[in-house]
Every structure is written in C-alpha cells, then in structure tokens.
Design a protein around this motif. Structure first.
Motif, PDB file in Angstrom:
ATOM      1  N   GLY A 368      -8.160   6.927   0.588  1.00 42.11           N
ATOM      2  CA  GLY A 368      -6.956   6.271   0.093  1.00 42.11           C
ATOM      3  C   GLY A 368      -5.752   6.539   0.986  1.00 42.11           C
ATOM      4  O   GLY A 368      -4.947   5.634   1.251  1.00 42.11           O
ATOM      5  N   LEU A 369      -5.631   7.778   1.471  1.00 43.53           N
ATOM      6  CA  LEU A 369      -4.535   8.098   2.394  1.00 43.53           C
ATOM      7  C   LEU A 369      -4.694   7.335   3.707  1.00 43.53           C
ATOM      8  O   LEU A 369      -3.709   6.839   4.274  1.00 43.53           O
ATOM      9  N   ALA A 370      -5.942   7.259   4.199  1.00 48.30           N
ATOM     10  CA  ALA A 370      -6.184   6.506   5.435  1.00 48.30           C
ATOM     11  C   ALA A 370      -5.882   5.019   5.231  1.00 48.30           C
ATOM     12  O   ALA A 370      -5.337   4.357   6.127  1.00 48.30           O
ATOM     13  N   GLU A 371      -6.236   4.495   4.064  1.00 46.28           N
ATOM     14  CA  GLU A 371      -5.961   3.079   3.782  1.00 46.28           C
ATOM     15  C   GLU A 371      -4.452   2.827   3.701  1.00 46.28           C
ATOM     16  O   GLU A 371      -3.957   1.796   4.164  1.00 46.28           O
ATOM     17  N   GLU A 372      -3.742   3.785   3.138  1.00 45.64           N
ATOM     18  CA  GLU A 372      -2.280   3.678   3.084  1.00 45.64           C
ATOM     19  C   GLU A 372      -1.697   3.632   4.493  1.00 45.64           C
ATOM     20  O   GLU A 372      -0.820   2.816   4.788  1.00 45.64           O
ATOM     21  N   ALA A 373      -2.200   4.516   5.387  1.00 50.14           N
ATOM     22  CA  ALA A 373      -1.732   4.512   6.777  1.00 50.14           C
ATOM     23  C   ALA A 373      -2.126   3.220   7.481  1.00 50.14           C
ATOM     24  O   ALA A 373      -1.365   2.681   8.298  1.00 50.14           O
ATOM     25  N   ALA A 374      -3.344   2.703   7.182  1.00 51.53           N
ATOM     26  CA  ALA A 374      -3.789   1.450   7.800  1.00 51.53           C
ATOM     27  C   ALA A 374      -2.899   0.288   7.380  1.00 51.53           C
ATOM     28  O   ALA A 374      -2.588  -0.602   8.187  1.00 51.53           O
ATOM     29  N   ARG A 375      -2.479   0.285   6.106  1.00 51.74           N
ATOM     30  CA  ARG A 375      -1.582  -0.780   5.649  1.00 51.74           C
ATOM     31  C   ARG A 375      -0.225  -0.696   6.351  1.00 51.74           C
ATOM     32  O   ARG A 375       0.373  -1.721   6.691  1.00 51.74           O
ATOM     33  N   ARG A 376       0.245   0.537   6.571  1.00 51.23           N
ATOM     34  CA  ARG A 376       1.507   0.688   7.295  1.00 51.23           C
ATOM     35  C   ARG A 376       1.392   0.163   8.716  1.00 51.23           C
ATOM     36  O   ARG A 376       2.291  -0.507   9.230  1.00 51.23           O
ATOM     37  N   LEU A 377       0.255   0.485   9.373  1.00 54.44           N
ATOM     38  CA  LEU A 377       0.041  -0.008  10.735  1.00 54.44           C
ATOM     39  C   LEU A 377      -0.012  -1.529  10.759  1.00 54.44           C
ATOM     40  O   LEU A 377       0.573  -2.177  11.631  1.00 54.44           O
ATOM     41  N   ALA A 378      -0.752  -2.110   9.793  1.00 55.67           N
ATOM     42  CA  ALA A 378      -0.862  -3.568   9.751  1.00 55.67           C
ATOM     43  C   ALA A 378       0.494  -4.208   9.481  1.00 55.67           C
ATOM     44  O   ALA A 378       0.832  -5.242  10.084  1.00 55.67           O
ATOM     45  N   SER A 379       1.275  -3.597   8.598  1.00 58.69           N
ATOM     46  CA  SER A 379       2.601  -4.136   8.307  1.00 58.69           C
ATOM     47  C   SER A 379       3.498  -4.064   9.538  1.00 58.69           C
ATOM     48  O   SER A 379       4.214  -5.028   9.854  1.00 58.69           O
ATOM     49  N   ALA A 380       3.447  -2.929  10.234  1.00 64.52           N
ATOM     50  CA  ALA A 380       4.253  -2.797  11.452  1.00 64.52           C
ATOM     51  C   ALA A 380       3.800  -3.800  12.507  1.00 64.52           C
ATOM     52  O   ALA A 380       4.625  -4.401  13.211  1.00 64.52           O
ATOM     53  N   ARG A 381       2.464  -4.015  12.597  1.00 65.55           N
ATOM     54  CA  ARG A 381       1.942  -4.973  13.568  1.00 65.55           C
ATOM     55  C   ARG A 381       2.400  -6.389  13.236  1.00 65.55           C
ATOM     56  O   ARG A 381       2.759  -7.167  14.122  1.00 65.55           O
ATOM     57  N   ARG A 382       2.402  -6.718  11.931  1.00 68.96           N
ATOM     58  CA  ARG A 382       2.869  -8.053  11.542  1.00 68.96           C
ATOM     59  C   ARG A 382       4.352  -8.232  11.844  1.00 68.96           C
ATOM     60  O   ARG A 382       4.779  -9.305  12.265  1.00 68.96           O
ATOM     61  N   MET A 383       5.119  -7.176  11.632  1.00 68.40           N
ATOM     62  CA  MET A 383       6.551  -7.262  11.925  1.00 68.40           C
ATOM     63  C   MET A 383       6.787  -7.463  13.413  1.00 68.40           C
ATOM     64  O   MET A 383       7.616  -8.292  13.821  1.00 68.40           O
ATOM     65  N   VAL A 384       6.026  -6.709  14.240  1.00 67.99           N
ATOM     66  CA  VAL A 384       6.167  -6.869  15.691  1.00 67.99           C
ATOM     67  C   VAL A 384       5.756  -8.263  16.114  1.00 67.99           C
ATOM     68  O   VAL A 384       6.416  -8.907  16.944  1.00 67.99           O
TER      69      VAL A 384
END
Length: 586
Positions: A368-384
C-alpha cells in the motif's frame, strides 16, 4: 538405582526426548508430503519418517505403561526392518544408482522375511528396568530382527558415504548432511540396548535422539534435500521450535510435581494439575512470541520511515527496487524471495499466497505504501507531461506564426534571386531551402502528433528507403504509415550521411518488437550522448538538431519510444519501439 526424584526426572527426560523425536518426524513427514510430494523419493522419505515416529512412540510406551504396552511395542519392533529398507531405497534413489530396483526389491524382501519371523516367533518382552515401568528386552529372534534392521541401515550409510566421496557441490553436501543426521540417530539407538545387555546406567544416548530430527531438518533446509518454497521451510522451522517450546513449557510446569510428589486426594490432585497447566501456559506465551520473532521477523511496521524513503525515488523502476529491497530486508528474506511488482499505479504481491497471515498483512501494508508512492510518481509525471504539452502548444502557435511570417519573405527572396547571377542564385536557393527545412522541423516538433494506425507489410514498406533491409517475410506492423515514414526518413538520412551516401554503411533491421536503423559511421560524440533526443542537438554538420526530437515525438504517439541501441557489427543503432497493441506480428 537412582533416587525417586532422579528417576522421575530421568523418566521425564527419556519420554520427552522420544516424544519430541516422534513429533519432529511427523512434522517433517507432513512437510515432505505436502510440499515435495512430486519429487523422486518423496513418499519413500515419508514412509521412513513415519517409521521413525512410530518407533519412538513404541519405545516410550513401556516406560509409561509397563507391560500393558507390550502388544504395541513388540509389534512395532517386529516391523522395524521395513523403515530400514525404506531408508536403503531412499539412499540408493538419492545416489542415482543404476541398481536401484534390484537393491530395493532385495531390501524389502529381506525386511519382510525378518518382520514375519518376528511377528510369528516373537521379538522379546517388556520388563521393569532401572526404575522405569518397563523396557524392551529382545529374545534371540528379536536380536535377529534388530540385526537385519541394523544391517540394512548400515548398507544405506555405506552408500551415502560413497556418494559423499564421489560427488561434488550440492549433491555432496546433501549426502554428507543426511549421513551425519542418520549417524546421530544410530548413536542414539545404542541407548535402547542397555536393558538387553544388562547395563546398569541411565540410557543417556537416547536423549540425543531429537538431535537426529534437528540434523535431518537442517539437511532438508540448508542443503535443499527436498525443494520447497521459503514459507514452507520457515513454517517447518516454526513448528519444530514451537514443539520444542511446548516441551520445555511442559517440563517446567511438571517439575514441581516431580520434585514434591503426587498430592493426596482428588481435590488436591485436581488443583495441582490445574496449577501445572496454568504454569505451562504462562511459560508457553513468551516462548511462542520468541519463536515468532525468530522465524517470522518484521511483523511490526513503523510506517513513516517507509513513506519518507519511498517518496524520494525518481521513477517507477527505482521505486520497485527500493520497495523490494526494504521489504525483504525487513522480513529477513533472500534477494530472490517473495516481493512485489509495480506497474503504473498498481502494485501486486508475488509469492505471498502461503505466507503466515501476520507477514502477509505486513506485506500488504508495504504494498500500500509503494502504491501510494507510485500514484505520486504518476501524478507528477502527468503534471510534467501536461506542462510539456502546454509549452509545445504555445511553441506550435508561435512556430505557425513565425512560419507564416518567414515563408512569405523567403518566397519574395527566392523570386528576387531569379535575376541574380547563377552562382549567387544557387547559394540563395540553398540557404532559403535550409530555412524552409528548419521552419518545417519546428512545426513538426511542436505539433500534437495524432496517429491513425493501419496494417503495414514491413518488407515492402521498408524496401522503399533505399537501404538494405533485414525483416522476416510476411511480418505485419500496425502504425501510421505517414508518421512512421517521417521518423524513418529522418533516421535513414542521418545514417546515410554518417555511414555512406550509397547506403552501403547503413541498414534497417526489424523483428517482432522493434525497428533498428544502424550505420557504421563515427558513432556518437560522448558530449551529446545524454542529450541526443533533445531539440537542437545534432550529430552531423548542417543538421537542424530537431530530427531525432521529432522521431521521439512520433514514437511516443505510437505508445513506444526512440532510443540508442547496441548491435554487433554496427557503430550506431537507433531503435524504434511500439506500444503492445501495435507491435509486429508474423
């Protein structure tokens, strides 16, 4: 003779050693039956271990029940050659001996004859000995039956020793470990001969019998004598340690009764037994917690340090590597043990189906913690990506304006040059052409590429670029023909310029996953290798520096990428990859 207290303690130790051996043998037999039943020799090992457990119980029964245990004990002793024959069968199967079948038949045949003789003629009697309620004293037939069992066991040990001498690596280690464990068992069995030989001493060798099970478990786990997953191996260790803890708790709980003697009266006896049970449970609780921590560490998890560490990773690959490394270190697992896999914003656990519930819960929390970090990465990637697309849209609008404002004057210049001398007209034409090409590249780079995939027969499609082609006949690719032609034209023009104008120094190589455009030019300068696909970076003189950037934009629109690759025989290769739905098919 021993004192009453010494006799009580000695009897408890004797029965406890045999009980632990029986329990360990049953657990190991169950482990092999469940986790390694498909392996050669597995059921033979199960039979042998069940025989060891039965023998242990049969030798403990007279010490507790005296002559009343005679039917059970004498029958089991008469059957003792059969587990010994199973041991010979197991050893010869493990040694990969070509004579396995005749040796197995001969062993079982001799064992059956000895067993029938023991049952018919009798193997001995149960008699009081050394303060014990009963012990086995063999008759002449009994000595013969035990001699057959001993001979079969020695045959197996000799074959194990030969295997240890002749083999190397893991096979040698396995043979040595099983030889040592069985040797401990044989040494412990000498204690059962004390009553028959009239030795007036406590049978101390019998107390070493549990070490036989420990050594055999070590052979199974350390040297992988029977293959099993990590949870099965840990579960076996946990059961054995828990059984040992239970034995220790029972010993501590009954020690006061052994020292003080049995109380008089029903109420006093009941109270003493209840007190012993309560003391046993009180002692067992911390021992179980200690066993859990030894075998299954890491059930407790401090979330915040994990969240902070996972938040620092730059990409999905680094996140997966860090999460797996931290997870396995926290739970004491090997580098290739159960872990997790990250794909986009989802995380899946691999190899945790048979894990204990507490550890599986910990793994789920970490996932769950890894999935939370993965969502943050995906969100940052979408923003970029959104910011990049916005900038490209602005650049596209600016480029369109510049193109309109530049091309009109360029057309006027081109027309005005018609009256100039020929050499000046040629020079003006070349420079105007370069400026037009730059404007076109800027427009292509800044545009939002949308593709319309269609089936393309690669062999005929790639043959139109004027360079040698290596592609399987009949292979199809789903792609946008015009956009792909634009990308390939850029790369082939570069390859021809760097590897030879006639195309002799470049080629196109396609397979089911990618298209490579290779040349034998001077290679890529180290100072631009890391920024080759960025705008206005070129590896050849006179280039606009937008060709490779456009190629990458086109391939990203296809769900793939453009990268630098390595192929033997070529100095430089550019690889075009496609999304899963567009890849080539034969």
């Amino acid at each position: 003779m021993l004192s009453t207290m010494d006799t009580a303690l000695g009897l408890m130790a004797y029965i406890g050693a045999l009980g632990l051996t029986a329990l360990a043998s049953v657990l190991l037999a169950g482990f092999v039956a469940v986790r390694a039943r498909g392996l050669p020799g597995a059921w033979t090992l199960v039979t042998f271990l069940c025989g060891v457990a039965l023998w242990s119980l049969a030798m403990a029964a007279p010490a507790m029940l005296g002559a009343r245990a005679a039917p059970f004990t004498l029958t089991v002793i008469a059957l003792s050659p059969l587990p010994a024959a199973a041991f010979v069968h197991l050893v010869f199967a493990f040694a990969l001996c070509g004579a396995l079948r005749p040796v197995a038949w001969a062993s079982y045949g001799v064992a059956c004859v000895a067993t029938i003789a023991g049952i018919v003629l009798g193997v001995g009697k149960i008699a009081p000995w050394h303060g014990f309620a009963g012990a086995f004293v063999p008759s002449l037939t009994g000595w013969g039956v035990l001699g057959v069992a001993a001979a079969l066991s020695m045959t197996g040990h000799i074959r194990l020793f030969q295997t240890w001498r002749r083999q190397s690596g893991l096979h040698r280690d396995q043979a040595g470990a099983v030889f040592v464990s069985s040797g401990i068992g044989l040494l412990a069995l000498t204690g059962f001969a004390f009553p028959a030989l009239g030795i007036e001493a406590y049978p101390l060798p019998v107390l070493a019998l549990p070490l036989y099970s420990v050594a055999l478990v070590y052979a199974v786990l350390r040297h992988r004598f029977m293959a099993a997953d990590v949870w099965a191996r840990r579960g076996l260790v946990w059961l054995l340690l828990l059984a040992g803890a239970g034995g220790a708790a029972a010993l501590i709980a009954t020690l006061p009764l052994a020292l003080a003697g049995r109380p008089e009266g029903f109420v006093a006896t009941w109270a003493a037994l209840a007190g012993a049970m309560a003391l046993g449970l009180l002692v067992m609780a911390p021992l179980k917690r200690l066993t859990d921590r030894m075998v299954f560490p890491g059930a407790k998890l401090d979330v915040e340090p994990w969240r902070d560490a996972l938040a620092q990773v730059p990409d999905e690959q680094a996140l997966g590597e860090l999460a797996n490394a931290m997870l396995r270190q926290h739970l004491g697992l090997a580098a290739d043990g159960p872990g997790l896999a990250i794909s986009g914003e989802s995380v899946t656990l691999n190899g945790w189906d048979d894990a204990p519930a507490a550890l599986r819960h910990t793994a789920v929390r970490i996932a769950g913690l890894a999935e939370e970090a993965a969502r943050r990465l995906a969100s940052a990637r979408r923003m970029v990506e959104a910011e990049r697309e916005a900038r490209l849209a602005e650049l596209g609008a600016l480029a369109a304006t510049i193109a309109h404002d530049l091309r009109n004057p360029l057309g006027i210049v081109q027309m005005a040059a018609t009256a100039a001398p020929p050499e000046i007209r040629v020079e003006i034409g070349e420079q105007v052409g370069r400026m037009n090409a730059l404007v076109t590249d800027i427009l292509d780079y800044a545009r939002a590429w949308t593709i319309t995939p269609r089936p393309i027969e690669l062999a005929s499609y790639l043959s139109g670029f004027g360079v040698p082609v290596e592609v399987p006949e009949g292979m199809m690719l789903h792609a946008d023909p015009a956009a792909l032609r634009r990308a390939l034209t850029n790369l082939v023009d570069n390859a021809k310029a760097m590897g030879g104008a006639m195309g002799n120094g470049c080629t196109i190589i396609a397979d089911g996953h990618s298209i490579d455009i290779c040349d034998n030019g001077p290679g890529i300068a180290p100072e631009i290798a890391g920024s080759l696909f960025k705008p206005f970076v070129s590896r050849r003189a006179g280039g606009t520096g937008l060709g490779l950037a456009i190629v990458r934009r086109i391939m990203e629109a296809h769900g793939g990428n453009a990268t630098v690759a390595q192929r033997e025989g070529w100095t430089t290769c550019f690889r075009l990859t496609f999304g899963p739905d567009l890849r080539a098919r034969p």
